[in-house]
Design an enzyme around this catalytic site. Structure first.
Site, PDB file in Angstrom:
ATOM      1  N   ASP A 217       0.843  -1.192   0.000  1.00  0.00           N
ATOM      2  CA  ASP A 217       0.000   0.000   0.000  1.00  0.00           C
ATOM      3  C   ASP A 217       0.883   1.248   0.000  1.00  0.00           C
ATOM      4  O   ASP A 217       1.788   1.361   0.838  1.00  0.00           O
ATOM      5  CB  ASP A 217      -0.895  -0.012   1.241  1.00  0.00           C
ATOM      6  N   ASP A 260      -4.170   2.848  -4.879  1.00  0.00           N
ATOM      7  CA  ASP A 260      -2.800   2.934  -4.354  1.00  0.00           C
ATOM      8  C   ASP A 260      -2.357   1.585  -3.791  1.00  0.00           C
ATOM      9  O   ASP A 260      -1.473   1.516  -2.948  1.00  0.00           O
ATOM     10  CB  ASP A 260      -2.694   4.030  -3.289  1.00  0.00           C
TER      11      ASP A 260
END
Length: 343
Positions: A217, A260
Site C-alpha cells: 500500500d 494505491d
C-alpha cells in the site's frame, strides 16, 4: 433484440443509470479491466441478479475476468468451455437462459453448485464480429430473471463491446492485454492477479511447496495528490510500479490491484524469511529519492506478508492475512513518525 430494448425503455430510471455508466466508462478511457469491473457491478445492481460475471474465452477455458456480488470471491476462476452455458453462448453467439441449473443439461452442474447458483442468463460479448466472451447474471433461486433483466444485460453488453472496440480495435491479443493489465502502469490488474494467484496456489500444493504473497500500500498518495495535483499522483503510482518491478525476481508477479494498492506473488520460496527478504528489498527500492517536474516526492510503501502453507492455502485466507499484516506495518510506522521527526 428490439423487444429487450423496449422492455428497458419503459423504465426511465434504468436508462438513466445506463447513461451514467456510459459516462463513467468514457472517463476510464482504454482501461478495459476497470471498465469490465464497472459494467459487471452495474449489471448486477440494475437487475434481480445476486451476482454477475464477465468471462473471456481463452483457449478451451472460460476465465472469470470481472465479478460482482455472489461471484466476487471467484475472480480468476477458470472453467472448461465444453459443457458449460457460457461456452455454448460463445459458440452460438446467442443469449441463453437457464431456469434451473439442477435440471438443465447444457450447464456445468458441479460448477454451478460451487458458485451457489440455480438460474442464470448469459449474453455474448462481441469484438470485431467474433464472440470473445460472455456477460452473465446469476441467482441462487430458480427462474430468477425477467425479460427486463435480459434487456438490461443486453444493453450493458453493448457498452462492453464498444469499450472493447475502442481499447483494442485491431488485435485479439491486444484485447486480452487490455483486459488483464492496468492502463496507468502496464502491470497485471486485479483480475489477472487473482488468476495467477489461483494457479500459483495450485502449483505449490501439487509440488508440496511454499508460496509468498505481499500486500503493498502506498503510504502518502493522498498527500501527493492534494499538494501537487493528480498528474504528480499518477507519476508517483507509475514510478512505484516500475521500482517494484525492478526489485522483483523474474518468476514473481507484481500487480496493481487498486488505486494505491499493489500485490506481489512470490512462487518458489522456501521459508517466510525469503518472503520477508523480498519485502525489504522492495521497500528499499521504492523509497529511493524521486522528483517529478522538479518537485521531490516522498515515495513510501507499507507491506504485509502472507506465507503458504503456514498462513493457509485458500486464496481469501492468504489475502486477508497479507492485508492484516500490511495494516499492522502501517500502524507501527505511524506510531514511529513522531520519534523520527524529533531526531
Amino acid at each position: 433484440m428490439s423487444t429487450f430494448h423496449h422492455a428497458s425503455l419503459q423504465d426511465p430510471a434504468t436508462l438513466i443509470e445506463i447513461v451514467r455508466a456510459q459516462s463513467e466508462i468514457a472517463k476510464l478511457g482504454t482501461d478495459l479491466g476497470a471498465i469490465m469491473a464497472l459494467v459487471t457491478e452495474r449489471a448486477q445492481r440494475l437487475t434481480c441478479a445476486t451476482g454477475a460475471v464477465l468471462e473471456l474465452a481463452e483457449g478451451e477455458e472460460m476465465v472469470y475476468r470481472a465479478t460482482s456480488g455472489l461471484t466476487d470471491s471467484l475472480l480468476g476462476l477458470r472453467l472448461a468451455r465444453q459443457g458449460s452455458l457460457s461456452g455454448l453462448c460463445v459458440q452460438t453467439g446467442a443469449i441463453l437462459r437457464c431456469e434451473d441449473a439442477e435440471i438443465d443439461p447444457r450447464v456445468d452442474r458441479e460448477a454451478c453448485r460451487r458458485v451457489g447458483l440455480r438460474s442464470m442468463v448469459v449474453t455474448p460479448l462481441k469484438h470485431l464480429d467474433t464472440t470473445v466472451g460472455v456477460l452473465k447474471l446469476v441467482a441462487p433461486e430458480v427462474d430468477a430473471f425477467t425479460e427486463r433483466d435480459v434487456g438490461v444485460l443486453e444493453l450493458m453488453s453493448e457498452l462492453i463491446a464498444a469499450a472493447m472496440f475502442h481499447a483494442a480495435n485491431a488485435e485479439r491479443d491486444q484485447l486480452y492485454l487490455r483486459a488483464t493489465h492496468d492502463a496507468l502502469t502496464d502491470l497485471p490488474n486485479r483480475a489477472l492477479f487473482y488468476d495467477r494467484l489461483r494457479q500459483s496456489i495450485h502449483l505449490a500444493q501439487r509440488a508440496q511447496g511454499a508460496l509468498g504473497v505481499l500486500n503493498v500500500d502506498m503510504d502518502n498518495l493522498k498527500t501527493i495528490n492534494d499538494r501537487y495535483g493528480h498528474r504528480a499522483g499518477d507519476a508517483a503510482i507509475r514510478e512505484t510500479a516500475q521500482r517494484m518491478s525492478r526489485s522483483a525476481r523474474r518468476s514473481d508477479t507484481v500487480a496493481r490491484v487498486g488505486g494505491d494498492e499493489f500485490a506481489v506473488i512470490l512462487p518458489g520460496i522456501d521459508a517466510r524469511d525469503d518472503a520477508q527478504t523480498q519485502c525489504e528489498r522492495l521497500v528499499e527500492e521504492v523509497q529511493q529519492p524521486y522528483a517529478f517536474e522538479g518537485q521531490p516526492l516522498d515515495l513510501r510503501v507499507s507491506v504485509g506478508v502472507a506465507f503458504m502453507p503456514e498462513d493457509g492455502t485458500e486464496i481469501t485466507t492468504l489475502l486477508d492475512q497479507a492485508d492484516r499484516a500490511m495494516y499492522a506495518t502501517k500502524r507501527l510506522r505511524k506510531q514511529a513518525l513522531p520519534t523520527a521527526t524529533e531526531h
